[in-house]
Design a protein around this motif. Structure first.
Motif, PDB file in Angstrom:
ATOM      1  N   ALA A 227      -3.653   0.955  -5.145  1.00 39.45           N
ATOM      2  CA  ALA A 227      -3.566   1.589  -3.551  1.00 39.45           C
ATOM      3  C   ALA A 227      -4.872   1.547  -2.977  1.00 39.45           C
ATOM      4  CB  ALA A 227      -2.633   2.893  -3.902  1.00 39.45           C
ATOM      5  N   LEU A 228      -5.876   2.332  -3.987  1.00 36.58           N
ATOM      6  CA  LEU A 228      -7.541   2.844  -3.281  1.00 36.58           C
ATOM      7  C   LEU A 228      -7.694   1.330  -2.979  1.00 36.58           C
ATOM      8  CD1 LEU A 228      -9.474   4.389  -2.864  1.00 36.58           C
ATOM      9  CD2 LEU A 228     -10.037   3.944  -5.052  1.00 36.58           C
TER      10      LEU A 228
ATOM     11  N   LEU B  92       0.987   4.249  -3.408  1.00 34.15           N
ATOM     12  CA  LEU B  92       0.676   5.120  -3.342  1.00 34.15           C
ATOM     13  C   LEU B  92       1.730   6.068  -3.170  1.00 34.15           C
ATOM     14  CD1 LEU B  92      -1.569   6.839  -1.703  1.00 34.15           C
ATOM     15  CD2 LEU B  92      -1.180   6.381   0.550  1.00 34.15           C
TER      16      LEU B  92
ATOM     17  N   GLU C  85       1.123  -1.268   0.154  1.00 37.43           N
ATOM     18  CA  GLU C  85      -0.117  -0.213  -0.152  1.00 37.43           C
ATOM     19  C   GLU C  85       0.985   1.063   0.352  1.00 37.43           C
ATOM     20  OE1 GLU C  85      -3.225   2.567  -0.349  1.00 37.43           O
ATOM     21  OE2 GLU C  85      -3.477   0.297  -0.235  1.00 37.43           O
TER      22      GLU C  85
ATOM     23  N   ALA D 232      -6.500  -0.462  -0.128  1.00 38.59           N
ATOM     24  CA  ALA D 232      -6.921  -0.445   1.692  1.00 38.59           C
ATOM     25  C   ALA D 232      -7.386  -0.619   2.547  1.00 38.59           C
ATOM     26  CB  ALA D 232      -7.054   2.134   1.294  1.00 38.59           C
TER      27      ALA D 232
END
Length: 298
Positions: free
Chosen positions: A193-194, A41, A37, A197
């Motif tokens: 990444a979203l 990000l 992550e 999450a």
């Protein structure tokens, strides 16, 4: 391959070879999901202002569906698998497994995409498979209570990650040919990444990682992910998925160098022999032997 593409290939190998070093440093502190992550990000946020300066933000909206797909297949899933493997494997060992990506790329091209495969290429796939057996033969155990079970899972996760990389190479060539590399690299990292999450937050370490682990995670995001994938997608666009996957020939050299110098990892005879067989099989599978005479005449 043009000279600029060759330079990109070597530079990318050095960068991605270093990624195994940084994963070895950061993975124990973060855990696989949290580290991936942070990596994605940081990489996506590093690229976002560069994309905006180039006026490419509109490309994220136009190509959103394809970018999300490549983000999952090329980043989120294989990153988690390989990072999990790095909790157990050395940088040199994992990088040799990474060298099987062109083998999987060629096998997928032959079996699923119905591309023509010469007899020497099938021999190469068999040789490469033999190299994997030599490499992992003393590390595999199928008893969950056994001493080598954790290492067996790590090897399986790493090889699964390599198969995802091979799939994504063909996928990128087919669906991203008209998408600028900067758009692909930025969008794929941010969307992955979203999506990752919630799982990353659920497994976030109770104790904050130390500064060296954070530094390694940030370098993974900026150098090995953002800059690395810019180079990679540019190579795919310039020379195609098969030739771009040749970067894995060079990655073990750099990963072994970085791991030996900075982590003091051992270089065993089995690793050298198995790695050499894997690379030889990969060369045959990609038809490198057939291209050598034309290179010598050039």
């Amino acid at each position: 391959m043009k000279s600029r593409d060759a330079v990109d290939l070597v530079l990318l190998a050095a960068i991605w070879g270093a990624s195994f070093l940084f994963m070895r440093i950061a993975a124990p502190a973060f855990g696989p999901l949290a580290l991936v992550e942070v990596r994605m990000l940081v990489g996506g946020l590093f690229l976002l202002p560069l994309l905006a300066l180039r006026g490419g933000l509109g490309g994220l909206r136009r190509h959103a569906g394809r970018i999300v797909l490549i983000g999952v297949v090329n980043s989120a899933v294989p990153f988690v698998l390989v990072t999990y493997a790095m909790l157990t494997l050395t940088a040199a060992f994992a990088s040799v497994l990474n060298a099987t990506v062109p083998m999987w790329t060629a096998l997928i091209a032959a079996v699923y995409l119905r591309e023509r495969v010469r007899a020497t290429q099938w021999i190469g796939l068999a040789v490469g498979a033999a190299g994997i057996v030599v490499l992992v033969g003393d590390r595999i155990e199928f008893d969950p209570s056994g001493r080598l079970w954790r290492e067996t899972l790590a090897i399986g996760a790493a090889l699964a990650g390599m198969i995802f990389y091979a799939i994504s190479a063909h996928l990128a060539r087919r669906i991203l040919a008209d998408v600028p590399p900067m758009v692909t690299a930025t969008g794929s990292q941010l969307t992955a990444a979203l999506l990752l999450a919630p799982a990353a937050l659920a497994t976030w370490p109770a104790q904050s990682p130390a500064l060296p682990a954070w530094a390694a995670a940030v370098v993974l995001g900026v150098l090995c992910t953002a800059i690395g994938y810019l180079l990679y997608f540019r190579l795919i666009g310039n020379v195609g998925a098969m030739r771009a996957s040749n970067v894995t020939y060079l990655i073990p050299l750099f990963a072994t160098l970085w791991g030996t110098v900075f982590l003091g990892e051992p270089l065993t005879p089995r690793l050298v022999i198995g790695g050499a067989i894997v690379l030889a099989g990969t060369a045959l599978a990609l038809g490198v032997a057939q291209r050598l005479p034309s290179l010598r005449r050039a």
